[in-house]
Design a protein around this motif. Structure first.
Motif, PDB file in Angstrom:
ATOM      1  N   TYR A 210     -20.250 -20.642  34.632  1.00  0.00           N
ATOM      2  CA  TYR A 210     -20.786 -21.879  35.196  1.00  0.00           C
ATOM      3  C   TYR A 210     -20.402 -21.987  36.662  1.00  0.00           C
ATOM      4  O   TYR A 210     -19.274 -21.640  37.059  1.00  0.00           O
ATOM      5  CB  TYR A 210     -20.238 -23.107  34.457  1.00  0.00           C
ATOM      6  CG  TYR A 210     -20.472 -23.098  32.970  1.00  0.00           C
ATOM      7  CD1 TYR A 210     -21.756 -23.225  32.447  1.00  0.00           C
ATOM      8  CD2 TYR A 210     -19.414 -22.960  32.091  1.00  0.00           C
ATOM      9  CE1 TYR A 210     -21.969 -23.218  31.080  1.00  0.00           C
ATOM     10  CE2 TYR A 210     -19.615 -22.947  30.723  1.00  0.00           C
ATOM     11  CZ  TYR A 210     -20.904 -23.077  30.219  1.00  0.00           C
ATOM     12  OH  TYR A 210     -21.126 -23.062  28.872  1.00  0.00           O
ATOM     13  N   ASN A 211     -21.327 -22.473  37.464  1.00  0.00           N
ATOM     14  CA  ASN A 211     -21.063 -22.835  38.857  1.00  0.00           C
ATOM     15  C   ASN A 211     -20.982 -24.358  38.959  1.00  0.00           C
ATOM     16  O   ASN A 211     -21.851 -25.065  38.444  1.00  0.00           O
ATOM     17  CB  ASN A 211     -22.179 -22.329  39.767  1.00  0.00           C
ATOM     18  CG  ASN A 211     -22.143 -20.824  39.958  1.00  0.00           C
ATOM     19  OD1 ASN A 211     -21.143 -20.270  40.397  1.00  0.00           O
ATOM     20  ND2 ASN A 211     -23.238 -20.153  39.623  1.00  0.00           N
ATOM     21  N   TYR A 313     -18.384 -25.773  44.677  1.00  0.00           N
ATOM     22  CA  TYR A 313     -16.951 -25.920  44.911  1.00  0.00           C
ATOM     23  C   TYR A 313     -16.064 -25.176  43.909  1.00  0.00           C
ATOM     24  O   TYR A 313     -14.880 -24.932  44.179  1.00  0.00           O
ATOM     25  CB  TYR A 313     -16.548 -27.397  44.944  1.00  0.00           C
ATOM     26  CG  TYR A 313     -16.665 -28.125  43.615  1.00  0.00           C
ATOM     27  CD1 TYR A 313     -15.612 -28.154  42.711  1.00  0.00           C
ATOM     28  CD2 TYR A 313     -17.828 -28.796  43.277  1.00  0.00           C
ATOM     29  CE1 TYR A 313     -15.708 -28.834  41.502  1.00  0.00           C
ATOM     30  CE2 TYR A 313     -17.939 -29.475  42.073  1.00  0.00           C
ATOM     31  CZ  TYR A 313     -16.893 -29.488  41.193  1.00  0.00           C
ATOM     32  OH  TYR A 313     -16.998 -30.141  40.007  1.00  0.00           O
ATOM     33  N   ALA A 314     -16.603 -24.791  42.745  1.00  0.00           N
ATOM     34  CA  ALA A 314     -15.763 -24.098  41.759  1.00  0.00           C
ATOM     35  C   ALA A 314     -16.621 -23.216  40.864  1.00  0.00           C
ATOM     36  O   ALA A 314     -17.847 -23.364  40.794  1.00  0.00           O
ATOM     37  CB  ALA A 314     -14.979 -25.105  40.920  1.00  0.00           C
ATOM     38  N   VAL A 315     -15.963 -22.296  40.167  1.00  0.00           N
ATOM     39  CA  VAL A 315     -16.628 -21.341  39.280  1.00  0.00           C
ATOM     40  C   VAL A 315     -15.793 -21.193  38.012  1.00  0.00           C
ATOM     41  O   VAL A 315     -14.558 -21.143  38.080  1.00  0.00           O
ATOM     42  CB  VAL A 315     -16.773 -19.965  39.967  1.00  0.00           C
ATOM     43  CG1 VAL A 315     -17.267 -18.906  38.974  1.00  0.00           C
ATOM     44  CG2 VAL A 315     -17.706 -20.043  41.161  1.00  0.00           C
ATOM     45  N   GLU A 316     -16.465 -21.140  36.868  1.00  0.00           N
ATOM     46  CA  GLU A 316     -15.802 -20.702  35.636  1.00  0.00           C
ATOM     47  C   GLU A 316     -16.273 -19.285  35.369  1.00  0.00           C
ATOM     48  O   GLU A 316     -17.477 -19.002  35.386  1.00  0.00           O
ATOM     49  CB  GLU A 316     -16.150 -21.603  34.457  1.00  0.00           C
ATOM     50  CG  GLU A 316     -15.420 -21.204  33.185  1.00  0.00           C
ATOM     51  CD  GLU A 316     -15.675 -22.126  32.001  1.00  0.00           C
ATOM     52  OE1 GLU A 316     -15.090 -21.877  30.923  1.00  0.00           O
ATOM     53  OE2 GLU A 316     -16.460 -23.084  32.155  1.00  0.00           O
ATOM     54  N   THR A 435     -30.159 -26.915  34.249  1.00  0.00           N
ATOM     55  CA  THR A 435     -30.748 -27.814  35.219  1.00  0.00           C
ATOM     56  C   THR A 435     -29.628 -28.441  36.025  1.00  0.00           C
ATOM     57  O   THR A 435     -28.490 -28.539  35.533  1.00  0.00           O
ATOM     58  CB  THR A 435     -31.577 -28.916  34.534  1.00  0.00           C
ATOM     59  OG1 THR A 435     -31.949 -29.900  35.485  1.00  0.00           O
ATOM     60  CG2 THR A 435     -30.796 -29.591  33.417  1.00  0.00           C
ATOM     61  N   MET A 436     -29.939 -28.853  37.231  1.00  0.00           N
ATOM     62  CA  MET A 436     -28.929 -29.523  38.063  1.00  0.00           C
ATOM     63  C   MET A 436     -28.806 -31.000  37.700  1.00  0.00           C
ATOM     64  O   MET A 436     -28.232 -31.783  38.447  1.00  0.00           O
ATOM     65  CB  MET A 436     -29.280 -29.357  39.535  1.00  0.00           C
ATOM     66  CG  MET A 436     -29.238 -27.910  39.996  1.00  0.00           C
ATOM     67  SD  MET A 436     -27.586 -27.180  39.914  1.00  0.00           S
ATOM     68  CE  MET A 436     -26.866 -27.837  41.411  1.00  0.00           C
ATOM     69  N   VAL A 463     -23.397 -29.104  36.999  1.00  0.00           N
ATOM     70  CA  VAL A 463     -22.907 -27.760  36.720  1.00  0.00           C
ATOM     71  C   VAL A 463     -24.101 -26.855  36.446  1.00  0.00           C
ATOM     72  O   VAL A 463     -25.044 -27.244  35.751  1.00  0.00           O
ATOM     73  CB  VAL A 463     -21.900 -27.759  35.546  1.00  0.00           C
ATOM     74  CG1 VAL A 463     -22.541 -28.272  34.264  1.00  0.00           C
ATOM     75  CG2 VAL A 463     -21.310 -26.382  35.311  1.00  0.00           C
ATOM     76  N   GLU A 464     -24.063 -25.649  37.026  1.00  0.00           N
ATOM     77  CA  GLU A 464     -25.154 -24.677  36.908  1.00  0.00           C
ATOM     78  C   GLU A 464     -24.756 -23.600  35.913  1.00  0.00           C
ATOM     79  O   GLU A 464     -23.744 -22.920  36.079  1.00  0.00           O
ATOM     80  CB  GLU A 464     -25.429 -24.061  38.280  1.00  0.00           C
ATOM     81  CG  GLU A 464     -26.463 -22.948  38.262  1.00  0.00           C
ATOM     82  CD  GLU A 464     -26.446 -22.124  39.538  1.00  0.00           C
ATOM     83  OE1 GLU A 464     -27.260 -21.191  39.647  1.00  0.00           O
ATOM     84  OE2 GLU A 464     -25.596 -22.385  40.424  1.00  0.00           O
TER      85      GLU A 464
END
Length: 889
Positions: A210-211, A313-316, A435-436, A463-464
C-alpha cells in the motif's frame, strides 16, 4: 384464521410450512457464521459486490418452507444424498419422510422439515419470481431445488452480477484459468514494475502493498502547505510490536513506533516531540495551520484553491527476499517513510499514463452525476463535488488509471466472451479497494472498502493499493480473481454448510449445478405481464431510503460498460436508471408518498403474477415507523394478507426498554380479497391474545431472544390487522394501516399488559381462574396487590371472583374514590361507577361532563365487546350501528 375469516380467494388453499413455523434458531446460527465467512459458505455470492445481500442460508430455508405444502405428494419431490446423487434409502431420509415432515411443522416445533435442509432436494413443477433480484440470492438458491425461476432488476449492474452467478454452474473453470494466465503473462509484470520500493534491509527492492497519501491545502493566511491529517497514526504495530503504534513524525516524515499514539511521543529518527493524536484537521471539517494558527474550512479552502494536491508520505511493503532469508516478520513486512525512489516511480507511471493515449479509452469518461449521495442531502452529508471531484476518473490517481487501463485492454482481447466477463467481474469488484477514495484501517492493518458506508465519502488521507497484488494485501485484482474462480467452482458443484452441536459441517457436493432453468431480465418490474403464473414470489425489495442502488452502482457501471456497451442492452447510457427506482430520493424529489405509490404498483404486479394460492415471501429491513406503515398499507391495499413474520438474525434491537426498534425480518403474505369489519378495541384484544399465545409457545419451546420473539409477535399483529384492513373502526372512524402500525409498535414495545388489559382479558374468559389471572400478571406491569386492593378480584376459598360493577366490594371502593375526589381515579373506576349509576337510574350527566369521554368510550367499547353487553355504550349515549358486525362470530 377461522373458516369464517378466510377470504374467498384463500378458502381451500394449502397451508405452507412457513406459515406454521420457521426454524429461526437454526437459520440464525448459520447466518451468523455465513455473514463472517461468505467466501467459504457460499463463494458464488462473493464474486462481486452487491448491497444488502441476505444470507444464502436464509433464502434456501425460505424456499424449502414455501414451495412445499400439505398437498405435496411423493411424485412432486426427489430427495438425494449430496455426493451420491441417488435416492436415500433406509439409512437416510426418504421422500416419505419429507412428506410427513411437511405436516409436522408448527410454531412449537418447526424443525421436522429442517432435517432436509442439507439434503439435495428437487421440487417439481414449481416456478418462482424475484422482481427485485439485486444480487440474485433468491434465484441461486431456488435453482438448487430444480425449480424454474425468473428474475428482474432495473439496474444493469445487478443484472450482470446475477447473470454471471447463474451462468457459473455451466462454466468451464479450466477455460477461465487459462484466460487468467494469458492476462497475467502479458500485463502482470508491466503493472507490478510500478509497485516496487527499496527494501530497508539491503540493496534490493521489496513489493509495495500500500502507498499512503495525504491531501494538502495552503493556509489562507501565511500560505504554508498544510497536510490534512486528523491524527498521525499510520497503523497498529505487528508481531513483537503489537502493543505499539506506527505513527508519522510531522517534522522528518519518518514512520516510527511509539508506546501510545494518544500521548506525548518522541521520534526515533530526529528526536522531535509531539502528540500523534493532534493533527491539523479538527471537528466540523476545519484545518489549522501549524505555523500561524489560522483556522479555515476544508470545503472553503477547496473552493478557493481547487481540488487538493496529494503527497505520498509512507509505504507498507513486503520483501520476499528477506522472507526467504529467514529474517523476522517485522523486518520483511512493515511500514516506512516514502523516499525519493518511491516518488520517482510514481512520476514515471504518471508520465506513461499521460503519453499512452491508446489506453484512455479503457477508463470511464463520464461525469459524476449529481444525486442524493454524491451531493450532500438528507441521506448523505458527503459531497464529492465540494472536494473537487467532477469525473469518475478523478477518483483514481495516474498510476491506478495506467494499471487499470492496461488490465482492461488485455481482458478485452480474450477470445472467450465468458472469460472476458468473469475477468471483468473480478476487475470491477477490485475497484472497491483500488481508488483514492478509501483510507487505511489503522486498527486492523488493512485497506478499507469504498462502500463501507454505501456513500461516496472522500478520504483526506487515502491509501493506494497494489492493483495487481503481491503475496499479502487485500482487495487486489488477483485476490478478486481468486474469489471469482472459487465462486465458479462452487456453482459447478455446490455444497451446503450447517451447524451441528455448535460446529460447522460441510456437506458433500450436490450433483446439480447452480443456475439451471433460470432466466434474468434487465427491466422495470412493473413491466412484468405474467398472470397467475408463479407459485411464489421470493424477493428482497427496496428498503425505502436505505440504499440508493442506482447511484452506488454507477461506480461499477461506468467501468463495466466499456466492455459491455456493445454486448447487452442497458449498458448504453451514462448512468444507471434513476427515476424508475422504487426508493425515496431527495435529489429527485421522490418522497415517502412516491415510495408508497410505487411499491403499491409493484405489489399489484406481484399479486397478478401469483397463482391464486401463491405466496409472497420477502425480507425487509428498516427502523423507521413510517416506512413500515407504508409497507403494510401497500400490502393490504393490493389484496395481500400477512400470514407470518420471522427475524433474519439474532442481532435485532430489542423491542423493550424504549430502545430504537430496528427490524430485519422475513414477511410472508398471501393473496386475499375480502375482509371483515372490526373495532380497534376488539382487534387490540385479539392481538394481545395472539401475543400471549406466541410468548407462551416460544418461551416454553424455543430458544429465542426477546428481540426475535418481538419480530414474530409483530408478524402476528400484522396478520391480525391485515384480515380487517379498511374495516378497522375506532370511535366511529376507519383506522389506516399507518395508525395501526403506530399502535402495534406501542403494544410490542410495551410488551406488557396494563391493569385494564388484564381485566378485559378476564372478562372475555367466561369462567377465569386464579391460574389464568397469574399467567396474565407474568407479562404485566400491573400489581396483584394493587388489583386486590382495588377489589378487581378476590378469592373466596378456591373460587376466583372478578370485581365488576355489580360486585359490592368493588362498588364500595369506587364510590369511596369518587366521593373523595381522589386524583388517582382510573378510567376503569369511572366506567364501573357510571354503570352502577346507570343501572340505578341515577344521573350520569355531571360526571360525563367532568370526565374525558374519549377515554371512557374506548374502554367501554372494550367492555361491551368482552362481555357482549352493549349497555356500556348505551350509558354513554353511544349507539354503535356496526354492533352486529363486530359481535357476530
Amino acid at each position: 384464521m377461522s373458516e369464517q375469516e378466510q377470504s374467498k380467494r384463500s378458502e381451500g388453499r394449502p397451508e405452507l410450512p412457513i406459515e406454521r413455523g420457521f426454524p429461526i434458531e437454526r437459520v440464525n446460527e448459520i447466518a451468523e457464521k455465513e455473514g463472517r465467512a461468505k467466501q467459504w459458505y457460499r463463494p458464488v455470492y462473493t464474486m462481486h459486490k452487491w448491497w444488502a445481500r441476505r444470507p444464502g442460508c436464509l433464502f434456501r430455508a425460505i424456499t424449502l418452507y414455501s414451495l412445499l405444502d400439505e398437498n405435496t405428494t411423493l411424485d412432486d419431490v426427489e430427495v438425494y444424498e449430496p455426493g451420491e446423487n441417488k435416492t436415500l434409502g433406509s439409512n437416510g431420509l426418504s421422500k416419505e419422510d419429507l412428506i410427513n415432515a411437511i405436516g409436522d411443522v408448527s410454531m412449537d416445533d418447526p424443525e421436522s422439515l429442517w432435517d432436509f435442509y442439507p439434503k439435495d432436494i428437487r421440487i417439481k413443477n414449481k416456478k418462482i419470481l424475484d422482481p427485485f433480484m439485486g444480487g440474485g440470492t433468491s434465484l441461486v438458491e431456488a435453482s438448487r431445488f430444480g425449480v424454474d425461476s425468473v428474475g428482474v432488476d432495473l439496474n444493469p449492474v445487478a443484472w450482470f452480477v446475477t447473470k454471471k452467478e447463474l451462468d457459473a454452474g455451466q462454466t468451464d473453470v479450466a477455460e477461465l484459468e487459462a484466460a487468467f494466465e494469458e492476462v497475467k503473462e502479458d500485463v502482470a509484470d508491466d503493472i507490478l514494475q510500478y509497485y516496487q520500493t527499496p527494501c530497508p534491509n539491503g540493496d534490493h527492492d521489496a513489493d509495495v502493498m500500500y502507498n499512503f497519501w495525504v491531501m494538502e491545502l495552503d493556509c489562507v493566511s501565511c500560505g504554508h502547505t498544510v497536510p490534512l491529517f486528523k491524527d498521525y497514526r499510520v497503523a497498529k504495530g505487528r508481531f513483537e510490536n503489537d502493543d505499539k503504534y506506527n505513527v508519522l513524525c510531522p517534522d522528518c516524515g519518518t514512520v516510527t513506533l511509539v508506546e501510545d499514539w494518544q500521548e506525548e511521543s518522541e521520534c526515533n529518527e530526529c528526536g522531535n516531540e509531539w502528540n500523534p493524536k493532534e493533527g491539523n484537521v479538527t471537528r466540523g471539517g476545519y484545518y489549522n495551520c501549524p505555523d500561524c494558527g489560522q483556522k479555515e474550512s476544508i470545503i472553503d479552502g477547496i473552493a478557493d484553491q481547487g481540488k487538493p494536491d496529494t503527497r505520498l508520505y509512507a509505504v507498507e511493503y513486503y520483501c520476499e527476499d528477506c522472507d526467504q532469508q529467514g529474517r523476522r516478520k517485522s523486518e520483511h513486512k512493515g511500514y516506512k517513510k516514502a523516499g525519493a525512489a518511491d516518488k520517482a516511480i510514481f512520476e514515471e507511471a504518471k508520465r506513461e499514463w499521460e503519453t499512452r493515449t491508446d489506453l484512455h479509452e479503457y477508463v470511464p469518461d463520464e461525469a459524476i452525476p449529481e444525486g442524493a449521495i454524491t451531493a450532500a442531502s438528507s441521506i448523505s452529508g458527503n459531497d464529492v463535488f465540494r472536494y473537487g471531484y467532477e469525473r469518475w476518473e478523478e477518483m483514481f490517481n495516474e498510476r491506478q488509471l495506467l494499471s487499470f487501463s492496461k488490465l482492461l485492454k488485455r481482458i478485452s482481447t480474450l477470445q472467450s466472451q465468458a472469460a472476458q466477463e468473469y475477468l471483468l467481474l473480478a476487475f470491477t469488484d477490485a475497484l472497491r479497494t483500488n481508488t483514492m477514495m478509501v483510507s487505511y484501517d489503522t486498527a486492523y492493518n488493512k485497506i478499507g472498502d469504498f462502500f463501507r458506508t454505501n456513500t461516496f465519502d472522500p478520504a483526506t488521507y487515502p491509501v493506494e493499493n497494489n492493483v495487481w497484488g503481491t503475496k499479502f494485501g487485500r482487495g487486489t485484482f488477483t485476490s478478486s480473481w481468486d474469489m471469482v474462480k472459487r465462486g465458479v467452482e462452487y456453482a459447478n458443484a455446490p455444497t451446503d454448510r450447517y451447524v451441528n452441536n455448535g460446529e460447522s459441517v460441510e456437506t458433500d457436493e450436490f450433483a446439480q449445478p447452480i443456475g439451471l432453468n433460470s432466466e434474468v431480465y434487465q427491466d422495470d418490474m412493473r413491466n412484468i405481464t405474467a398472470e397467475d403464473e408463479f407459485d411464489a414470489v421470493i424477493t428482497d425489495p427496496p428498503y425505502y431510503d436505505n440504499i440508493i442502488y442506482s447511484e452506488v452502482a454507477d461506480y461499477f457501471y461506468v467501468w463495466q460498460k466499456i466492455l459491455l456497451e456493445e454486448e447487452y442492452p442497458g449498458f448504453d447510457l451514462d448512468k444507471t436508471p434513476r427515476a424508475e427506482s422504487i426508493v425515496t430520493n431527495p435529489y429527485l424529489d421522490k418522497t415517502a408518498e412516491d415510495f408508497e405509490h410505487e411499491m403499491g404498483q409493484a405489489l399489484e404486479v406481484i399479486n397478478r403474477a401469483l397463482k391464486d394460492d401463491g405466496t409472497l415471501a420477502f425480507t425487509y429491513h428498516h427502523s423507521d415507523e413510517e416506512s413500515w406503515g407504508e409497507l403494510l398499507e401497500s400490502l393490504c391495499n393490493n389484496d395481500f394478507e400477512v400470514t407470518a413474520t420471522y427475524p433474519i438474525n439474532s442481532d435485532l434491537m430489542k423491542f423493550i426498554g424504549g430502545e430504537a426498534v430496528s427490524f430485519d425480518i422475513v414477511i410472508v403474505a398471501r393473496p386475499t380479497e375480502e375482509r371483515t369489519p372490526i373495532s380497534w378495541r376488539r382487534l387490540r384484544i385479539e392481538i394481545l391474545n395472539r401475543l400471549e399465545e406466541i410468548q407462551e409457545s416460544l418461551e416454553e419451546h424455543r430458544d429465542l431472544s426477546e428481540g426475535d420473539i418481538g419480530v414474530v409477535e409483530m408478524g402476528a399483529c400484522f396478520s391480525e390487522y391485515s384480515k380487517h384492513h379498511g374495516e378497522v373502526r375506532r370511535s366511529g372512524d376507519i383506522m389506516t394501516a399507518k395508525e395501526a402500525v403506530q399502535e402495534i409498535y406501542g403494544i410490542i414495545q410495551d410488551n406488557a399488559l396494563g391493569e385494564q388489559d388484564i381485566f378485559l382479558a378476564l372478562q372475555r374468559n367466561r369462567s377465569p381462574s386464579y391460574n389464568d389471572f397469574n399467567k396474565l400478571l407474568r407479562r404485566s406491569e400491573a400489581s396483584e396487590e394493587e388489583m386486590r386492593e382495588k377489589a378487581l378480584f378476590r378469592m373466596e376459598g378456591n373460587d376466583f371472583i372478578i370485581g365488576d360493577w355489580r360486585d359490592q366490594k368493588r362498588q364500595a371502593y369506587v364510590q369511596d374514590k369518587v366521593t373523595g375526589e381522589n386524583g388517582d381515579l382510573t378510567v376503569l373506576d369511572k366506567a364501573h361507577f357510571l354503570r352502577y349509576r346507570y343501572e340505578e337510574d341515577k344521573s350520569t350527566k355531571e360526571y360525563l361532563e367532568r370526565w374525558n369521554t374519549d377515554d371512557l368510550q374506548e374502554l367501554c367499547e372494550g367492555l361491551a365487546e368482552a362481555t357482549g353487553d352493549e349497555t356500556y355504550l348505551n350509558m354513554l349515549g353511544v349507539h354503535n350501528t356496526n354492533w352486529d358486525e363486530f359481535t357476530d362470530e
